[in-house]
Design a protein around this motif. Structure first.
Motif, PDB file in Angstrom:
ATOM      1  N   ALA A  38       0.835  -1.206   0.000  1.00 19.46           N
ATOM      2  CA  ALA A  38       0.000   0.000   0.000  1.00 19.46           C
ATOM      3  C   ALA A  38       0.866   1.252   0.000  1.00 19.46           C
ATOM      4  O   ALA A  38       0.556   2.237  -0.679  1.00 19.46           O
ATOM      5  CB  ALA A  38      -0.926  -0.013   1.210  1.00 19.46           C
ATOM      6  N   TYR A  51      -6.562  -2.352   2.360  1.00 22.19           N
ATOM      7  CA  TYR A  51      -5.824  -3.222   1.443  1.00 22.19           C
ATOM      8  C   TYR A  51      -5.186  -4.385   2.209  1.00 22.19           C
ATOM      9  O   TYR A  51      -5.232  -5.533   1.765  1.00 22.19           O
ATOM     10  CB  TYR A  51      -4.755  -2.431   0.684  1.00 22.19           C
ATOM     11  N   ASP A  75      -1.341  -6.260  -8.427  1.00 21.94           N
ATOM     12  CA  ASP A  75      -1.797  -4.996  -7.844  1.00 21.94           C
ATOM     13  C   ASP A  75      -0.748  -3.892  -7.989  1.00 21.94           C
ATOM     14  O   ASP A  75      -1.072  -2.759  -8.329  1.00 21.94           O
ATOM     15  CB  ASP A  75      -2.157  -5.174  -6.367  1.00 21.94           C
TER      16      ASP A  75
END
Length: 108
Positions: A38, A51, A75
């Motif tokens: 993140a 997250y 991601d």
């Protein structure tokens, strides 16, 4: 109760404790990985928390580190972060050690 029964019960208790600790380390590691990813993606602290929780949940559905690796790689790549599998595997190893250390420090 015989000595054999006592030993068997002790081994079963140790096995159960080891399995619980392994589960806790794994979940803590996934949280640490989520927070790390993140930060690389530039998420806010609230988004980072979400997250990390999603990463922990997704790991319950999948069983291997390769699944987490693929999720993180996808991601991070989607967020425009240039990273490779080796860097993520290194973080998985480091976060596993960090998680184990944190949990050991919490034990009485």
């Amino acid at each position: 109760m015989t000595t054999f029964d006592e030993r068997e019960r002790a081994f079963e208790t140790k096995f159960a404790r080891d399995q619980e600790m392994q589960f806790r380390v794994h979940a803590r590691r996934d949280r640490l990985l989520g927070l790390w990813a993140a930060e690389l993606m530039g998420l806010t602290s609230v988004e980072a928390d979400g997250y990390a929780r999603d990463l922990i949940r997704s790991d319950f559905e999948t069983v291997t580190d390769d699944d987490i690796l693929r999720k993180l790689l996808g991601d991070l790549t989607s967020a425009g972060v240039e990273i490779d599998e080796t860097a993520i595997r290194t973080q998985i190893d480091l976060k596993t050690v960090d998680a184990r250390r944190q949990l050991i420090e919490l034990e009485p």
